[in-house]
Write an enzyme that holds these catalytic residues in place. Sequence first.
Site, PDB file in Angstrom:
ATOM      1  N   VAL A 164       1.981  18.524   7.917  1.00  0.00           N
ATOM      2  CA  VAL A 164       2.606  18.401   6.586  1.00  0.00           C
ATOM      3  C   VAL A 164       3.685  19.473   6.392  1.00  0.00           C
ATOM      4  O   VAL A 164       4.046  19.783   5.257  1.00  0.00           O
ATOM      5  CB  VAL A 164       1.551  18.485   5.465  1.00  0.00           C
ATOM      6  CG1 VAL A 164       0.631  17.268   5.488  1.00  0.00           C
ATOM      7  CG2 VAL A 164       0.750  19.787   5.569  1.00  0.00           C
TER       8      VAL A 164
ATOM      9  N   ARG B 293      -4.753  10.848   4.108  1.00  0.00           N
ATOM     10  CA  ARG B 293      -3.826  11.969   4.245  1.00  0.00           C
ATOM     11  C   ARG B 293      -2.697  11.906   3.231  1.00  0.00           C
ATOM     12  O   ARG B 293      -2.061  12.909   2.953  1.00  0.00           O
ATOM     13  CB  ARG B 293      -3.289  12.059   5.654  1.00  0.00           C
ATOM     14  CG  ARG B 293      -2.475  10.872   6.088  1.00  0.00           C
ATOM     15  CD  ARG B 293      -1.923  11.127   7.442  1.00  0.00           C
ATOM     16  NE  ARG B 293      -1.317  12.433   7.519  1.00  0.00           N
ATOM     17  CZ  ARG B 293      -0.124  12.746   7.025  1.00  0.00           C
ATOM     18  NH1 ARG B 293       0.555  11.831   6.390  1.00  0.00           N
ATOM     19  NH2 ARG B 293       0.366  13.950   7.142  1.00  0.00           N
TER      20      ARG B 293
ATOM     21  N   ARG C  38      -0.577  14.467  12.427  1.00  0.00           N
ATOM     22  CA  ARG C  38      -0.098  14.254  11.054  1.00  0.00           C
ATOM     23  C   ARG C  38       0.137  15.573  10.298  1.00  0.00           C
ATOM     24  O   ARG C  38      -0.484  15.843   9.281  1.00  0.00           O
ATOM     25  CB  ARG C  38      -1.062  13.352  10.275  1.00  0.00           C
ATOM     26  CG  ARG C  38      -1.487  12.076  10.972  1.00  0.00           C
ATOM     27  CD  ARG C  38      -0.354  11.079  11.197  1.00  0.00           C
ATOM     28  NE  ARG C  38       0.175  10.493  10.010  1.00  0.00           N
ATOM     29  CZ  ARG C  38      -0.337   9.416   9.398  1.00  0.00           C
ATOM     30  NH1 ARG C  38      -1.417   8.876   9.875  1.00  0.00           N
ATOM     31  NH2 ARG C  38       0.235   8.915   8.319  1.00  0.00           N
TER      32      ARG C  38
ATOM     33  N   CYS D 216      -5.645  12.202  12.303  1.00  0.00           N
ATOM     34  CA  CYS D 216      -6.268  10.882  12.165  1.00  0.00           C
ATOM     35  C   CYS D 216      -6.108  10.229  13.533  1.00  0.00           C
ATOM     36  O   CYS D 216      -5.605  10.825  14.473  1.00  0.00           O
ATOM     37  CB  CYS D 216      -5.595  10.076  11.069  1.00  0.00           C
ATOM     38  SG  CYS D 216      -3.925   9.603  11.514  1.00  0.00           S
TER      39      CYS D 216
ATOM     40  N   ARG E 131      -8.301  -0.804   4.504  1.00  0.00           N
ATOM     41  CA  ARG E 131      -7.370   0.213   3.982  1.00  0.00           C
ATOM     42  C   ARG E 131      -6.029  -0.419   3.620  1.00  0.00           C
ATOM     43  O   ARG E 131      -5.331   0.063   2.735  1.00  0.00           O
ATOM     44  CB  ARG E 131      -7.125   1.314   5.023  1.00  0.00           C
ATOM     45  CG  ARG E 131      -8.355   2.097   5.395  1.00  0.00           C
ATOM     46  CD  ARG E 131      -8.002   3.334   6.150  1.00  0.00           C
ATOM     47  NE  ARG E 131      -7.117   4.195   5.354  1.00  0.00           N
ATOM     48  CZ  ARG E 131      -6.765   5.424   5.727  1.00  0.00           C
ATOM     49  NH1 ARG E 131      -7.200   5.909   6.865  1.00  0.00           N
ATOM     50  NH2 ARG E 131      -5.979   6.159   4.971  1.00  0.00           N
TER      51      ARG E 131
ATOM     52  N   LYS F 102       0.853  -1.211   0.000  1.00  0.00           N
ATOM     53  CA  LYS F 102       0.000   0.000   0.000  1.00  0.00           C
ATOM     54  C   LYS F 102       0.878   1.246   0.000  1.00  0.00           C
ATOM     55  O   LYS F 102       0.663   2.172  -0.773  1.00  0.00           O
ATOM     56  CB  LYS F 102      -0.871   0.012   1.244  1.00  0.00           C
ATOM     57  CG  LYS F 102      -1.538   1.356   1.556  1.00  0.00           C
ATOM     58  CD  LYS F 102      -2.422   1.314   2.769  1.00  0.00           C
ATOM     59  CE  LYS F 102      -1.672   1.515   4.045  1.00  0.00           C
ATOM     60  NZ  LYS F 102      -1.323   2.922   4.367  1.00  0.00           N
ATOM     61  N   ASN F 103       1.912   1.239   0.828  1.00  0.00           N
ATOM     62  CA  ASN F 103       2.717   2.445   1.014  1.00  0.00           C
ATOM     63  C   ASN F 103       3.729   2.682  -0.087  1.00  0.00           C
ATOM     64  O   ASN F 103       4.353   3.740  -0.137  1.00  0.00           O
ATOM     65  CB  ASN F 103       3.394   2.422   2.394  1.00  0.00           C
ATOM     66  CG  ASN F 103       2.359   2.522   3.513  1.00  0.00           C
ATOM     67  OD1 ASN F 103       1.191   2.839   3.249  1.00  0.00           O
ATOM     68  ND2 ASN F 103       2.762   2.233   4.725  1.00  0.00           N
TER      69      ASN F 103
ATOM     70  N   ASP G  23       4.653   0.588  11.950  1.00  0.00           N
ATOM     71  CA  ASP G  23       3.463  -0.087  11.413  1.00  0.00           C
ATOM     72  C   ASP G  23       3.348  -1.534  11.876  1.00  0.00           C
ATOM     73  O   ASP G  23       2.375  -2.208  11.531  1.00  0.00           O
ATOM     74  CB  ASP G  23       3.468  -0.043   9.879  1.00  0.00           C
ATOM     75  CG  ASP G  23       3.297   1.368   9.372  1.00  0.00           C
ATOM     76  OD1 ASP G  23       3.544   1.601   8.179  1.00  0.00           O
ATOM     77  OD2 ASP G  23       2.945   2.245  10.182  1.00  0.00           O
TER      78      ASP G  23
HETATM   79  C1  EPZ Z   1       4.107   6.862   6.077  1.00  0.00           C
HETATM   80  O1  EPZ Z   1       3.300   7.897   6.640  1.00  0.00           O
HETATM   81  C2  EPZ Z   1       3.211   5.640   6.003  1.00  0.00           C
HETATM   82  N1  EPZ Z   1       2.059   5.925   5.151  1.00  0.00           N
HETATM   83  C3  EPZ Z   1       2.723   5.265   7.404  1.00  0.00           C
HETATM   84  O2  EPZ Z   1       1.974   4.068   7.291  1.00  0.00           O
HETATM   85  C4  EPZ Z   1       3.952   4.981   8.276  1.00  0.00           C
HETATM   86  O3  EPZ Z   1       3.525   4.695   9.583  1.00  0.00           O
HETATM   87  C5  EPZ Z   1       4.863   6.217   8.275  1.00  0.00           C
HETATM   88  O4  EPZ Z   1       5.230   6.554   6.921  1.00  0.00           O
HETATM   89  C6  EPZ Z   1       6.145   5.979   9.061  1.00  0.00           C
HETATM   90  O5  EPZ Z   1       6.824   4.885   8.536  1.00  0.00           O
HETATM   91  C7  EPZ Z   1       2.226   5.896   3.805  1.00  0.00           C
HETATM   92  O6  EPZ Z   1       3.311   5.652   3.305  1.00  0.00           O
HETATM   93  C8  EPZ Z   1       1.014   6.170   2.984  1.00  0.00           C
HETATM   94  P1  EPZ Z   1       6.085  10.328   8.112  1.00  0.00           P
HETATM   95  P2  EPZ Z   1       3.838   9.427   6.633  1.00  0.00           P
HETATM   96  O7  EPZ Z   1       5.961  11.536   7.267  1.00  0.00           O
HETATM   97  O8  EPZ Z   1       4.560   9.685   5.377  1.00  0.00           O
HETATM   98  C9  EPZ Z   1       5.796  13.691  11.420  1.00  0.00           C
HETATM   99  C10 EPZ Z   1       0.201   2.615   7.694  1.00  0.00           C
HETATM  100  O9  EPZ Z   1      -0.260   2.115   8.717  1.00  0.00           O
HETATM  101  N2  EPZ Z   1       5.712  14.626  10.291  1.00  0.00           N
HETATM  102  O10 EPZ Z   1       7.323   9.484   8.036  1.00  0.00           O
HETATM  103  O11 EPZ Z   1       2.697  10.284   6.994  1.00  0.00           O
HETATM  104  C11 EPZ Z   1       4.556  12.814  11.540  1.00  0.00           C
HETATM  105  O12 EPZ Z   1       3.535  13.483  12.260  1.00  0.00           O
HETATM  106  C12 EPZ Z   1       0.593   4.076   7.675  1.00  0.00           C
HETATM  107  O13 EPZ Z   1       0.410   1.994   6.617  1.00  0.00           O
HETATM  108  C13 EPZ Z   1       5.760  15.996  10.544  1.00  0.00           C
HETATM  109  O14 EPZ Z   1       5.883  16.429  11.679  1.00  0.00           O
HETATM  110  O15 EPZ Z   1       4.853   9.362   7.849  1.00  0.00           O
HETATM  111  C14 EPZ Z   1       5.079  11.617  12.277  1.00  0.00           C
HETATM  112  O16 EPZ Z   1       5.118  11.905  13.657  1.00  0.00           O
HETATM  113  C15 EPZ Z   1       0.319   4.763   9.012  1.00  0.00           C
HETATM  114  N3  EPZ Z   1       5.665  16.859   9.505  1.00  0.00           N
HETATM  115  C16 EPZ Z   1       6.509  11.477  11.746  1.00  0.00           C
HETATM  116  O17 EPZ Z   1       6.854  12.751  11.178  1.00  0.00           O
HETATM  117  C17 EPZ Z   1       5.532  16.413   8.199  1.00  0.00           C
HETATM  118  O18 EPZ Z   1       5.462  17.241   7.277  1.00  0.00           O
HETATM  119  C18 EPZ Z   1       6.647  10.423  10.661  1.00  0.00           C
HETATM  120  O19 EPZ Z   1       5.782  10.752   9.630  1.00  0.00           O
HETATM  121  C19 EPZ Z   1       5.477  15.026   7.972  1.00  0.00           C
HETATM  122  C20 EPZ Z   1       5.569  14.143   9.021  1.00  0.00           C
END
Ligand code: EPZ
Length: 427
Positions: free
Chosen positions: A125, A94, A123, A118, A403, A22-23, A311
């Site tokens: 950006v 998201r 979350r 969520c 999902r 998925k990711n 995850d």
């Molecule tokens: C990806 O989410 C995955 N989703 C998530 O999988 C996974 O848990 C996560 O990476 C970590 O490995 C997809 O790939 C679609 P991050 P993402 O940006 O990209 C903070 C699942 O269950 N952050 O690495 O959203 C954020 O809040 C899902 O399959 C900021 O602060 O994860 C988090 O605390 C859940 N500002 C940390 O960084 C930003 O602009 C990691 O987030 C972006 C993120």
Amino acid sequence: MDRLRIEGQHILRGEVPLSGSKNAALPILISALLCKGKTVFHRVPNLSDIETTCQLLKILGCHVEWAHSTQTCHVDATHLNSIEAPYDLVRTMRASILVLAPLLARHGEAKVSLPGGCAIGTRPVDYHIQVLEALGATFDLEGGYVHGKIKGAFRPAEYTFPFPSVGATETALMAAATANGKSLFKNVAREPEIRALGNFLISLGAKIKGLGSPEIQVQGIPMANLNTKPAAHTIIPDRIEAATYWLAGLITKGSVTTEIAAEDVQSVLDALHLAGAKISHLGNGKIEVSYTGKINPVSVRTEPFPGFPTDVQAQWMALMTQANGAATIAETIFENRFMHVPELQRLGAHLKIRGNRVDVSGVTPLQGATVMATDLRASASLVIAALAAKGETNIRRIYHLDRGYEDLCGKLRLLGAHIIREPESSQ
Ligand code: EPZ
């Protein structure tokens, strides 16, 4: 809404065919927006998040044909006619924020609803915005929408991420692929899904070095020169699905085999080895994880790849309820990823939350009960616990599972689980 009915304490044994990740699929399908032509993707998993992604691509003007039966998805992004990802769609997924970079590259403008929080956290950006600003875009926040603009192409840049964010690294790669020159990104995410996206962007003509390492160099090419007829791309198998089924097999004192690259799941294999499982590399990428008569308590701390994946945290917690002793699970990636704790406690688990840690006491005999799924991986954790529980467990709101797990019931039944999916209203 549907629920799962699981009769626990049946041993799972056999091989599980993994779906596409998925990711990996989400960012790669979205990056097809960069290609003013047709792209074909194989092993696209039949998941609600992929359905949402296809809807988003159609809203933006793409022609999308997705044959669920063959898991092949055709995307024609020749003519885009919108720059906006609407709130109603973004709030359900998201990862929609990933359309910012390709829309800015194509149109010089993009409007994407802020995703909102969520179940597992706020979350934000901000890293996505910061890296795109470094590459020349400007942004306003209007009515809950991020409104980005850029004059001409992205400009090459050097940017160091405050945190190795998976999504923000994907945003950077998609933008830099069309920048006029060479960009350098530091402290990037190293997940296999990043490598997969990079390989697709390379098929479009970008030159990318360092995928999977902490530093990535991208030599972009003008949008007009991107390959409009890239070769078909096959989505990599889902490493989180592999881990989930291995843990399901182990907690039932069984044995499960999947086909996955060991380096994509090494931290999970290391933890399983410490937990006393037998890890067998059977050749052709097949890995078998078997029960050996005991489950040792193993404390884990989630970290960015190659560390233990967040995850798999909830699923690991379920397994540790059956370990001979106490283990501590620390969640360092998301601020609220313990929604499964009260539900596991309803099944009899002895868990104690201490800030971003949970202490798990084992061995705790689990009793079937009715529980509620709250987010994707929490739901998987409840399934794993239910497979070990005495009696019947009803898991409600399992749309969360849809999902990220394709045909979960069918795959578990294949392994010997007694599991039924039915409308919640059934008697
Ligand atoms: C990806 O989410 C995955 N989703 C998530 O999988 C996974 O848990 C996560 O990476 C970590 O490995 C997809 O790939 C679609 P991050 P993402 O940006 O990209 C903070 C699942 O269950 N952050 O690495 O959203 C954020 O809040 C899902 O399959 C900021 O602060 O994860 C988090 O605390 C859940 N500002 C940390 O960084 C930003 O602009 C990691 O987030 C972006 C993120």
